[in-house]
Design an enzyme around this catalytic site. Structure first.
Site, PDB file in Angstrom:
ATOM      1  N   ASP A  62       0.829  -1.206   0.000  1.00 42.30           N
ATOM      2  CA  ASP A  62       0.000   0.000   0.000  1.00 42.30           C
ATOM      3  C   ASP A  62       0.867   1.262   0.000  1.00 42.30           C
ATOM      4  OD1 ASP A  62       0.782  -0.823   2.623  1.00 42.30           O
ATOM      5  OD2 ASP A  62      -0.671   0.540   3.517  1.00 42.30           O
ATOM      6  N   GLU A 124       0.112  -1.457   5.557  1.00 40.98           N
ATOM      7  CA  GLU A 124       1.166  -1.022   6.479  1.00 40.98           C
ATOM      8  C   GLU A 124       0.918   0.394   6.945  1.00 40.98           C
ATOM      9  OE1 GLU A 124       5.010   0.905   7.637  1.00 40.98           O
ATOM     10  OE2 GLU A 124       3.688   1.430   5.999  1.00 40.98           O
TER      11      GLU A 124
HETATM   12 ZN   LIG Z   1       6.472   2.403   4.052  1.00 37.79          ZN
END
Ligand SMILES: [Zn+2]
Length: 363
Positions: A62, A124
């Site tokens: 992401d 994340e």
């Molecule tokens: Zn990162």
């Protein structure tokens, strides 16, 4: 990041499919770990005859959103040796370097090298749910993990942990023309803020880690009141606490809670548990993970020393699950999440060399 997932352009689904096709073509064995609908970790094992036990190379799929960017987010435009776009630095650059390294290793099949498990996680930037899923199902026998985040190819062996929580004061709202008839929750928050400032100063001076310095506490958000002619009935702050290795996030919140309750007994303070927390990373600089990575960086570009950083990464979750981890990747964290995010192409190329080298050295 942190948004409802919907529509084909949102979420990691398309990049997961792209990665899977690329890795299958290299001969890697791919499996998915479902994290949320449409959000899968991809775990790819690449091995060859004579390869040793695996090391894990990890990068998240992401990125943060593209709002407000001053460069085309998805064009990967190269100008004056820099590649621009969302994720160039955090962390598609590191991911691309891993893929290029795997491509080389799949072609060269170096004898005596480690085998590789490439793990590409989701979520994340806002929740760490992808890496927590990975940590529950780690590749068997893996020696250590290298997490690609922009470290300028420094070997990060330590980073701080984190706890964030809210504190609220309550009052009684009324018309501001007769403030004595109410209780002003913003006024009630004022001494709490001063106390937290003192608490933060004592906290930071109290202990220190050789690579990380002291722990910190910062109040980053305050909300209170609805209009200037109303005495506010409630006020809320958000606290960010950075933890040293060995500190438990919940215990850190409890300690501050006790301090506030002792200082303001009978104040009706409302203190929530942390809505996000993460332990620190503290991989010994003489561990295999650190030694191999330092040797690889030294070989590619000369010097390297183990360093610490104040921001969190996926590495602490993997280390917590028993897999020694370091953070090592191209790009500078100063360019992460920026309006003109970029990465130096030459550093990307050096990162490929570093990843290939460390796989060879880890065997
Ligand atoms: Zn990162």
């Amino acid at each position: 990041m942190g948004r409802g997932i919907g529509g084909p352009a949102i979420g990691e689904e398309r990049i997961t499919a792209w990665l899977e096709a690329f890795l299958v073509r290299l001969g890697a064995r791919c499996r998915r770990q479902a994290v949320e609908p449409g959000r899968d970790n991809l775990v790819a094992e690449l091995s060859w005859p004579g390869a040793g036990r695996p090391i894990v190379l990890e990068a998240h799929q992401d990125t943060v959103p593209v709002d407000g960017m001053t460069v085309p987010p998805f064009d990967a435009e190269v100008r004056a040796g820099r590649l621009y776009g969302r994720g160039a630095c955090d962390v598609k650059g590191g991911m691309a370097a891993i893929l290029a390294a795997l491509e080389r290793l799949a072609a060269e099949r170096p004898k005596g090298a480690a085998s590789v498990v490439a793990a590409f996680t989701v979520d994340e930037e806002s929740g760490f749910t992808g890496v927590r899923r990975l940590a529950r199902d780690l590749p068997a026998g893996a020696a250590f993990a290298v997490v690609a985040e922009p470290t300028r190819l420094e070997v990060v062996v330590a980073h701080k942990g984190l706890a964030r929580w809210r504190v609220r004061t309550h009052g009684r709202s009324c018309h501001s023309a007769r403030p004595a008839e109410g209780v002003n929750a913003v006024y009630r928050m004022a001494p709490v803020l001063s106390a937290l400032e003192e608490y933060a100063a004592v906290l930071s001076a109290g202990s220190s880690h050789p690579l990380l310095g002291g722990p910190t506490l910062s109040v980053g958000v305050i909300r209170g009141g609805t209009s200037v002619n109303t005495v506010p009935g409630s006020c809320e702050i958000e606290i960010d606490r950075r933890l040293l290795p060995g500190e438990d996030p919940a215990a850190a919140v409890d300690h501050c809670r006790q301090f506030l309750f002792d200082r303001f007994p009978a104040s009706g303070l409302e203190i929530e548990p942390a809505w996000i927390s993460d332990r620190a990373l503290d991989t010994p600089p003489d561990s295999e993970a650190a030694r191999v990575c330092l040797a690889a960086v030294r070989k590619v570009r000369g010097g390297a020393e183990p360093v610490g950083v104040p921001y969190g990464t996926d590495a602490s979750k993997l280390a917590d699950a028993g897999l020694p981890s370091v953070v090592l990747g191209p790009g500078d964290i100063a360019q992460a999440h920026t309006a003109d995010e970029w990465i130096e192409v030459a550093e990307l190329e050096r990162a490929v060399e570093v990843y290939v080298e460390l796989v060879k050295l880890a065997g």
